[in-house]
Design a protein around this motif. Structure first.
Motif, PDB file in Angstrom:
ATOM      1  N   THR A   1       0.924  -1.406  -0.120  1.00  0.00           N
ATOM      2  CA  THR A   1       0.103   0.025  -0.148  1.00  0.00           C
ATOM      3  C   THR A   1       0.803   1.360   0.035  1.00  0.00           C
ATOM      4  O   THR A   1       2.025   1.304   0.473  1.00  0.00           O
ATOM      5  N   PRO A   2       0.352   2.423  -0.682  1.00  0.00           N
ATOM      6  CA  PRO A   2       0.904   3.580  -0.421  1.00  0.00           C
ATOM      7  C   PRO A   2       1.573   3.729   1.112  1.00  0.00           C
ATOM      8  O   PRO A   2       0.715   4.063   1.836  1.00  0.00           O
ATOM      9  N   GLY A   3       2.882   4.310   1.172  1.00  0.00           N
ATOM     10  CA  GLY A   3       3.242   4.681   2.472  1.00  0.00           C
ATOM     11  C   GLY A   3       3.967   3.562   3.094  1.00  0.00           C
ATOM     12  O   GLY A   3       4.255   3.659   4.312  1.00  0.00           O
TER      13      GLY A   3
ATOM     14  N   GLY B   1       2.280  24.850  -3.648  1.00  0.00           N
ATOM     15  CA  GLY B   1       2.985  24.706  -2.533  1.00  0.00           C
ATOM     16  C   GLY B   1       2.933  23.476  -1.725  1.00  0.00           C
ATOM     17  O   GLY B   1       3.795  22.885  -1.121  1.00  0.00           O
ATOM     18  N   PHE B   2       1.552  23.016  -1.750  1.00  0.00           N
ATOM     19  CA  PHE B   2       1.012  21.882  -0.993  1.00  0.00           C
ATOM     20  C   PHE B   2       1.438  20.638  -1.530  1.00  0.00           C
ATOM     21  O   PHE B   2       1.438  19.518  -0.762  1.00  0.00           O
ATOM     22  N   LEU B   3       1.737  20.346  -2.767  1.00  0.00           N
ATOM     23  CA  LEU B   3       2.177  19.193  -3.394  1.00  0.00           C
ATOM     24  C   LEU B   3       3.179  18.530  -2.914  1.00  0.00           C
ATOM     25  O   LEU B   3       3.108  16.918  -2.502  1.00  0.00           O
ATOM     26  N   CYS B   4       4.219  19.213  -2.653  1.00  0.00           N
ATOM     27  CA  CYS B   4       5.579  18.487  -2.182  1.00  0.00           C
ATOM     28  C   CYS B   4       5.196  17.862  -0.631  1.00  0.00           C
ATOM     29  O   CYS B   4       5.535  16.580  -0.761  1.00  0.00           O
ATOM     30  N   PRO B   5       4.817  18.460   0.236  1.00  0.00           N
ATOM     31  CA  PRO B   5       4.636  17.707   1.488  1.00  0.00           C
ATOM     32  C   PRO B   5       3.527  16.674   1.322  1.00  0.00           C
ATOM     33  O   PRO B   5       3.428  15.696   1.949  1.00  0.00           O
ATOM     34  N   LEU B   6       2.555  16.746   0.462  1.00  0.00           N
ATOM     35  CA  LEU B   6       1.371  15.726   0.429  1.00  0.00           C
ATOM     36  C   LEU B   6       1.882  14.693  -0.221  1.00  0.00           C
ATOM     37  O   LEU B   6       1.679  13.590   0.135  1.00  0.00           O
ATOM     38  N   ILE B   7       2.936  14.676  -1.425  1.00  0.00           N
ATOM     39  CA  ILE B   7       3.572  13.610  -1.861  1.00  0.00           C
ATOM     40  C   ILE B   7       4.496  12.857  -0.876  1.00  0.00           C
ATOM     41  O   ILE B   7       4.345  11.631  -0.910  1.00  0.00           O
TER      42      ILE B   7
ATOM     43  N   LEU C   1       2.407  10.862   1.578  1.00  0.00           N
ATOM     44  CA  LEU C   1       1.818   9.808   0.824  1.00  0.00           C
ATOM     45  C   LEU C   1       2.796   8.737   0.640  1.00  0.00           C
ATOM     46  O   LEU C   1       2.527   7.418   0.785  1.00  0.00           O
ATOM     47  N   LEU C   2       4.068   9.025   0.434  1.00  0.00           N
ATOM     48  CA  LEU C   2       4.892   7.881   0.104  1.00  0.00           C
ATOM     49  C   LEU C   2       5.591   7.657   1.361  1.00  0.00           C
ATOM     50  O   LEU C   2       5.953   6.181   1.375  1.00  0.00           O
ATOM     51  N   PHE C   3       5.709   8.246   2.399  1.00  0.00           N
ATOM     52  CA  PHE C   3       6.560   7.911   3.569  1.00  0.00           C
ATOM     53  C   PHE C   3       5.785   7.654   4.915  1.00  0.00           C
ATOM     54  O   PHE C   3       6.597   7.460   5.887  1.00  0.00           O
ATOM     55  N   ARG C   4       4.555   7.931   4.815  1.00  0.00           N
ATOM     56  CA  ARG C   4       3.855   8.023   6.205  1.00  0.00           C
ATOM     57  C   ARG C   4       3.900   6.585   6.914  1.00  0.00           C
ATOM     58  O   ARG C   4       3.841   6.570   8.164  1.00  0.00           O
ATOM     59  N   GLY C   5       4.018   5.624   6.206  1.00  0.00           N
ATOM     60  CA  GLY C   5       4.177   4.653   7.024  1.00  0.00           C
ATOM     61  C   GLY C   5       5.463   3.987   7.281  1.00  0.00           C
ATOM     62  O   GLY C   5       5.523   2.823   7.901  1.00  0.00           O
ATOM     63  N   ARG C   6       6.526   4.604   6.760  1.00  0.00           N
ATOM     64  CA  ARG C   6       7.798   4.113   6.823  1.00  0.00           C
ATOM     65  C   ARG C   6       8.392   5.048   7.932  1.00  0.00           C
ATOM     66  O   ARG C   6       9.684   4.511   8.459  1.00  0.00           O
ATOM     67  N   SER C   7       7.971   6.154   8.321  1.00  0.00           N
ATOM     68  CA  SER C   7       8.925   7.043   9.272  1.00  0.00           C
ATOM     69  C   SER C   7       8.161   7.904   9.608  1.00  0.00           C
ATOM     70  O   SER C   7       7.284   8.757   9.274  1.00  0.00           O
TER      71      SER C   7
ATOM     72  N   ASN D   1       6.763  15.512  10.170  1.00  0.00           N
ATOM     73  CA  ASN D   1       7.010  16.970   9.516  1.00  0.00           C
ATOM     74  C   ASN D   1       6.223  17.094   8.149  1.00  0.00           C
ATOM     75  O   ASN D   1       6.100  18.305   7.768  1.00  0.00           O
ATOM     76  N   ALA D   2       5.936  16.048   7.294  1.00  0.00           N
ATOM     77  CA  ALA D   2       5.335  16.352   6.154  1.00  0.00           C
ATOM     78  C   ALA D   2       3.817  17.020   6.510  1.00  0.00           C
ATOM     79  O   ALA D   2       3.288  17.867   5.818  1.00  0.00           O
ATOM     80  N   VAL D   3       3.302  16.299   7.395  1.00  0.00           N
ATOM     81  CA  VAL D   3       1.811  16.694   8.047  1.00  0.00           C
ATOM     82  C   VAL D   3       1.975  18.340   8.397  1.00  0.00           C
ATOM     83  O   VAL D   3       1.070  19.158   7.965  1.00  0.00           O
ATOM     84  N   GLU D   4       3.032  18.573   9.127  1.00  0.00           N
ATOM     85  CA  GLU D   4       2.941  20.231   9.498  1.00  0.00           C
ATOM     86  C   GLU D   4       3.268  20.899   8.602  1.00  0.00           C
ATOM     87  O   GLU D   4       2.488  22.031   8.417  1.00  0.00           O
TER      88      GLU D   4
END
Length: 116
Positions: free
Chosen positions: A3-5, A35-41, A44-50, A56-59
């Protein structure tokens, strides 16, 4: 299928790198008013890995969404106030022009008389 993340955990160095990119990557995306795309991506990619990268991405994502909302409100307010200004100023100028063409003096209301 993963799954993503999800995926292998990130190293400490990778965590710091992706967390930093979640914040500074917005400068690149901001050129396109996205500007929101970078932290969103990154989220999505790393939320389950770290958890560190996720936080930091959510903030950064929340901050960028807030800026987008504030910008939209500011644009609406500028359009409204500019429109009201035009609705007030243009008729005054027309009244002054009509008065002058009729041979009358016209004094604009609320004008500071700097030059005498």
């Amino acid at each position: 299928m993963s799954t993503p993340g999800s995926g292998p955990a990130l190293s400490a160095s990778e965590e710091r790198t992706w967390a930093m990119i979640a914040h500074v990557g917005v400068f690149i995306a901001a050129w396109f008013a996205m500007g929101f795309l970078c932290p969103l991506i990154i989220w999505l990619l790393f939320r389950g890995r770290s958890e560190f990268v996720r936080k930091n991405a959510v903030e950064s994502l929340n901050f960028q969404i807030s800026l987008l909302i504030y910008t939209a409100i500011a644009v609406v307010l500028v359009l409204i106030t500019f429109g009201l200004g035009v609705l007030i100023i243009v008729p005054l100028i027309v009244i002054g022009a009509v008065a002058a063409s009729s041979g009358q003096e016209y004094r604009y209301p609320l004008t500071l008389r700097f030059v005498r």
